[in-house]
Design an enzyme around this catalytic site. Structure first.
Site, PDB file in Angstrom:
ATOM      1  N   PRO A  91     -60.494 100.343  27.791  1.00  0.00           N
ATOM      2  CA  PRO A  91     -62.126 100.374  27.635  1.00  0.00           C
ATOM      3  C   PRO A  91     -62.527 101.078  26.966  1.00  0.00           C
ATOM      4  O   PRO A  91     -64.056 101.327  26.529  1.00  0.00           O
ATOM      5  CB  PRO A  91     -62.429 100.464  29.301  1.00  0.00           C
ATOM      6  CG  PRO A  91     -61.587 101.582  29.461  1.00  0.00           C
ATOM      7  CD  PRO A  91     -60.167 101.026  29.084  1.00  0.00           C
ATOM      8  N   GLY A  92     -61.854 102.140  26.240  1.00  0.00           N
ATOM      9  CA  GLY A  92     -62.488 103.201  24.905  1.00  0.00           C
ATOM     10  C   GLY A  92     -62.636 104.660  25.392  1.00  0.00           C
ATOM     11  O   GLY A  92     -63.227 105.352  24.812  1.00  0.00           O
ATOM     12  N   ALA A  93     -61.822 105.145  26.490  1.00  0.00           N
ATOM     13  CA  ALA A  93     -61.820 106.432  26.734  1.00  0.00           C
ATOM     14  C   ALA A  93     -61.043 107.408  25.642  1.00  0.00           C
ATOM     15  O   ALA A  93     -61.846 108.422  25.290  1.00  0.00           O
ATOM     16  CB  ALA A  93     -61.106 106.587  27.999  1.00  0.00           C
ATOM     17  N   TRP A  94     -60.082 106.881  24.964  1.00  0.00           N
ATOM     18  CA  TRP A  94     -59.570 107.717  24.076  1.00  0.00           C
ATOM     19  C   TRP A  94     -60.337 107.705  22.921  1.00  0.00           C
ATOM     20  O   TRP A  94     -60.406 108.627  22.104  1.00  0.00           O
ATOM     21  CB  TRP A  94     -58.169 106.847  23.654  1.00  0.00           C
ATOM     22  CG  TRP A  94     -57.013 107.303  24.514  1.00  0.00           C
ATOM     23  CD1 TRP A  94     -56.815 107.657  25.860  1.00  0.00           C
ATOM     24  CD2 TRP A  94     -55.442 107.690  24.171  1.00  0.00           C
ATOM     25  NE1 TRP A  94     -55.846 108.236  26.374  1.00  0.00           N
ATOM     26  CE2 TRP A  94     -55.056 108.096  25.266  1.00  0.00           C
ATOM     27  CE3 TRP A  94     -54.761 107.436  22.925  1.00  0.00           C
ATOM     28  CZ2 TRP A  94     -53.454 108.382  25.526  1.00  0.00           C
ATOM     29  CZ3 TRP A  94     -53.593 107.888  23.099  1.00  0.00           C
ATOM     30  CH2 TRP A  94     -52.844 108.339  24.079  1.00  0.00           C
ATOM     31  N   ASP A 120     -58.374  96.409  19.938  1.00  0.00           N
ATOM     32  CA  ASP A 120     -57.707  95.932  21.328  1.00  0.00           C
ATOM     33  C   ASP A 120     -57.885  94.433  21.487  1.00  0.00           C
ATOM     34  O   ASP A 120     -58.643  93.680  20.748  1.00  0.00           O
ATOM     35  CB  ASP A 120     -58.370  96.629  22.691  1.00  0.00           C
ATOM     36  CG  ASP A 120     -57.550  96.587  23.740  1.00  0.00           C
ATOM     37  OD1 ASP A 120     -56.976  97.698  24.128  1.00  0.00           O
ATOM     38  OD2 ASP A 120     -57.141  95.522  24.586  1.00  0.00           O
ATOM     39  N   ASP A 137     -55.270  91.408  17.694  1.00  0.00           N
ATOM     40  CA  ASP A 137     -53.989  91.665  18.153  1.00  0.00           C
ATOM     41  C   ASP A 137     -53.181  92.734  16.941  1.00  0.00           C
ATOM     42  O   ASP A 137     -53.076  92.445  15.904  1.00  0.00           O
ATOM     43  CB  ASP A 137     -52.904  90.667  18.364  1.00  0.00           C
ATOM     44  CG  ASP A 137     -51.626  91.005  18.516  1.00  0.00           C
ATOM     45  OD1 ASP A 137     -51.157  91.851  18.661  1.00  0.00           O
ATOM     46  OD2 ASP A 137     -50.918  89.581  19.136  1.00  0.00           O
ATOM     47  N   VAL A 138     -52.902  93.868  17.351  1.00  0.00           N
ATOM     48  CA  VAL A 138     -52.295  94.815  16.457  1.00  0.00           C
ATOM     49  C   VAL A 138     -51.053  94.401  15.737  1.00  0.00           C
ATOM     50  O   VAL A 138     -50.858  94.718  14.670  1.00  0.00           O
ATOM     51  CB  VAL A 138     -51.948  96.327  17.011  1.00  0.00           C
ATOM     52  CG1 VAL A 138     -51.194  96.991  16.340  1.00  0.00           C
ATOM     53  CG2 VAL A 138     -53.396  96.802  17.596  1.00  0.00           C
ATOM     54  N   ASP A 162     -52.009 103.912  22.934  1.00  0.00           N
ATOM     55  CA  ASP A 162     -51.940 103.878  24.331  1.00  0.00           C
ATOM     56  C   ASP A 162     -51.890 102.462  24.810  1.00  0.00           C
ATOM     57  O   ASP A 162     -51.922 102.026  26.122  1.00  0.00           O
ATOM     58  CB  ASP A 162     -53.168 104.377  25.062  1.00  0.00           C
ATOM     59  CG  ASP A 162     -53.181 104.934  26.405  1.00  0.00           C
ATOM     60  OD1 ASP A 162     -51.947 105.206  26.605  1.00  0.00           O
ATOM     61  OD2 ASP A 162     -54.091 104.973  27.243  1.00  0.00           O
ATOM     62  N   LYS A 202     -47.646 105.744  23.451  1.00  0.00           N
ATOM     63  CA  LYS A 202     -47.308 105.641  24.485  1.00  0.00           C
ATOM     64  C   LYS A 202     -45.877 104.737  25.001  1.00  0.00           C
ATOM     65  O   LYS A 202     -45.786 103.636  24.234  1.00  0.00           O
ATOM     66  CB  LYS A 202     -48.354 105.123  25.647  1.00  0.00           C
ATOM     67  CG  LYS A 202     -48.182 104.937  27.175  1.00  0.00           C
ATOM     68  CD  LYS A 202     -48.165 103.555  27.923  1.00  0.00           C
ATOM     69  CE  LYS A 202     -49.550 103.284  27.930  1.00  0.00           C
ATOM     70  NZ  LYS A 202     -50.550 103.940  28.991  1.00  0.00           N
TER      71      LYS A 202
HETATM   72  C1  LIG Z   1     -53.822 101.633  29.144  1.00  0.00           C
HETATM   73  S1  LIG Z   1     -54.892 100.648  28.286  1.00  0.00           S
HETATM   74  C2  LIG Z   1     -55.624 101.721  27.256  1.00  0.00           C
HETATM   75  C3  LIG Z   1     -56.567 102.501  27.550  1.00  0.00           C
HETATM   76  C4  LIG Z   1     -57.332 103.340  26.476  1.00  0.00           C
HETATM   77  N1  LIG Z   1     -56.444 104.350  25.880  1.00  0.00           N
HETATM   78  C5  LIG Z   1     -58.531 104.179  26.973  1.00  0.00           C
HETATM   79  O1  LIG Z   1     -58.367 105.294  27.202  1.00  0.00           O
HETATM   80  O2  LIG Z   1     -59.534 103.651  27.467  1.00  0.00           O
HETATM   81  C6  LIG Z   1     -53.621  99.523  27.142  1.00  0.00           C
HETATM   82  C7  LIG Z   1     -54.578  98.546  26.197  1.00  0.00           C
HETATM   83  O3  LIG Z   1     -53.510  98.165  25.189  1.00  0.00           O
HETATM   84  C8  LIG Z   1     -54.046  96.739  25.002  1.00  0.00           C
HETATM   85  N2  LIG Z   1     -53.105  96.148  24.180  1.00  0.00           N
HETATM   86  C9  LIG Z   1     -51.848  95.744  24.567  1.00  0.00           C
HETATM   87  N3  LIG Z   1     -51.168  94.905  23.627  1.00  0.00           N
HETATM   88  C10 LIG Z   1     -52.058  94.950  22.471  1.00  0.00           C
HETATM   89  C11 LIG Z   1     -51.672  94.561  21.279  1.00  0.00           C
HETATM   90  N4  LIG Z   1     -50.655  93.721  20.960  1.00  0.00           N
HETATM   91  N5  LIG Z   1     -52.719  94.571  20.414  1.00  0.00           N
HETATM   92  C12 LIG Z   1     -53.966  95.359  20.719  1.00  0.00           C
HETATM   93  N6  LIG Z   1     -54.046  95.880  22.110  1.00  0.00           N
HETATM   94  C13 LIG Z   1     -53.034  95.593  22.827  1.00  0.00           C
HETATM   95  C14 LIG Z   1     -54.284  96.265  26.291  1.00  0.00           C
HETATM   96  O4  LIG Z   1     -55.198  94.909  26.090  1.00  0.00           O
HETATM   97  C15 LIG Z   1     -55.102  97.368  27.091  1.00  0.00           C
HETATM   98  O5  LIG Z   1     -56.456  97.302  26.772  1.00  0.00           O
END
Ligand SMILES: C[S@@+](CC[C@H](N)C(=O)[O-])C[C@H]1O[C@@H](n2cnc3c(N)ncnc32)[C@H](O)[C@@H]1O
Ligand SMILES: *[C@@H]1O[C@H](CO)[C@@H](O)[C@H](O)[C@H]1NC(C)=O
Length: 254
Positions: A91-94, A120, A137-138, A162, A202
């Protein structure tokens, strides 16, 4: 992790309601008891968690902020003026941490102004000082193209990831999927990461961890593993931190 993040407050609220309801009606039966115990454990751990409390006080969107703060305090990867690509940013903390540390909102007028780009699959609510590309999608080449257009100078000084797939609970499968997410990000580093740059990702520990570490060691001068205190002890979560990007060692084209 996704659950903990996106349902951060919602779930604790729901559980509080559920446990109140149960207290009133004294439900029993072995099935509901088992679930109650697990939920109760989650709830008490969540409420006692010092990082959850601190996240509320400092208004971070997720407790995961403290993992990045800790890595940064130890290894100084963010400083004013740097360009950051935050992958899996919802949600955007990093991104909140990054915006403050690289001065992306220009809060410190005497320091260089940095740039934060978050990406994301999920929608991310706007944040002052950050640019978000979501849903995206990354692992999609079109996303990387957009990322290159949006980053000033077409490159980032720091790539953060992350990212996490939705966990199935099958440890080896989840591990493999997360490692392949990290490697696909590393695949595009030659196009996106500035020489001398930093890569933090991560992982969930497992059979392919060493392989990824080796790949990082070939392309960065320094590679280390980091387990922040804010990372729950019982999880296999380990961050890989690689600094001083030099592209593939050996002959460099262009
Ligand atoms: C653990 S959360 C991240 C929390 C974030 N670092 C924060 O501090 O708010 C993991 C995120 O990775 C995203 N994610 C997973 N695979 C992805 C991809 N292929 N492309 C973009 N985002 C992806 C998920 O949708 C999820 O929101
Ligand atoms: C996880 O599941 C949710 C809901 O089904 C979906 O919106 C999201 O894109 C999924 N995330 C990943 C990383 O696949």
């Amino acid at each position: 992790c996704l659950l903990v993040c996106s349902l951060f407050f919602l779930r604790s609220l729901k559980l509080v309601c559920a446990s109140l309801r149960r207290q009133r009606f004294h439900t029993s039966g072995s099935h509901s008891k088992g679930r109650t115990a697990a939920e109760h454990l989650w709830l008490t751990r969540h409420l006692r968690d010092p990082f959850v409390k601190a996240a509320k006080v400092e208004s971070y969107r997720c407790r995961s902020a403290f993992k990045l703060l800790e890595v940064n305090d130890r290894h100084q990867i963010l400083r004013p003026g740097l360009r950051v690509l935050d992958c899996g940013a919802a949600p955007g903390a990093w991104s909140q941490v990054a915006v403050r540390r690289v001065n992306a909102a220009g809060a410190d007028p005497s320091a260089p102004v940095g740039f934060v780009l978050g990406v994301d699959l999920l929608h991310i609510f706007p944040l002052e000082g950050a640019t978000f590309l979501s849903p995206a999608d990354v692992t999609d080449p079109r996303t990387i193209q957009r990322v290159r257009e949006l980053l000033p100078g077409g490159r980032a000084d720091v790539i953060l990831s992350d990212m996490a797939p939705n966990a199935t609970g099958i440890r080896s499968l989840d591990h493999d999927r997360l490692i392949s997410l990290c490697s696909s990000l590393l695949d595009v580093a030659p196009d996106v990461l500035h020489p001398g740059g930093t890569f933090l990702c991560k992982t969930w520990a497992g059979s392919q961890s060493l392989g990824l570490q080796k790949r990082l060691a070939e392309q960065f001068q320094n590679t280390r593993t980091v387990k922040p205190r804010a990372s729950r002890k019982e999880s296999s979560e380990v961050y890989l931190l690689a600094t001083q990007y030099q592209r593939a060692k050996g002959p460099v084209e262009d």
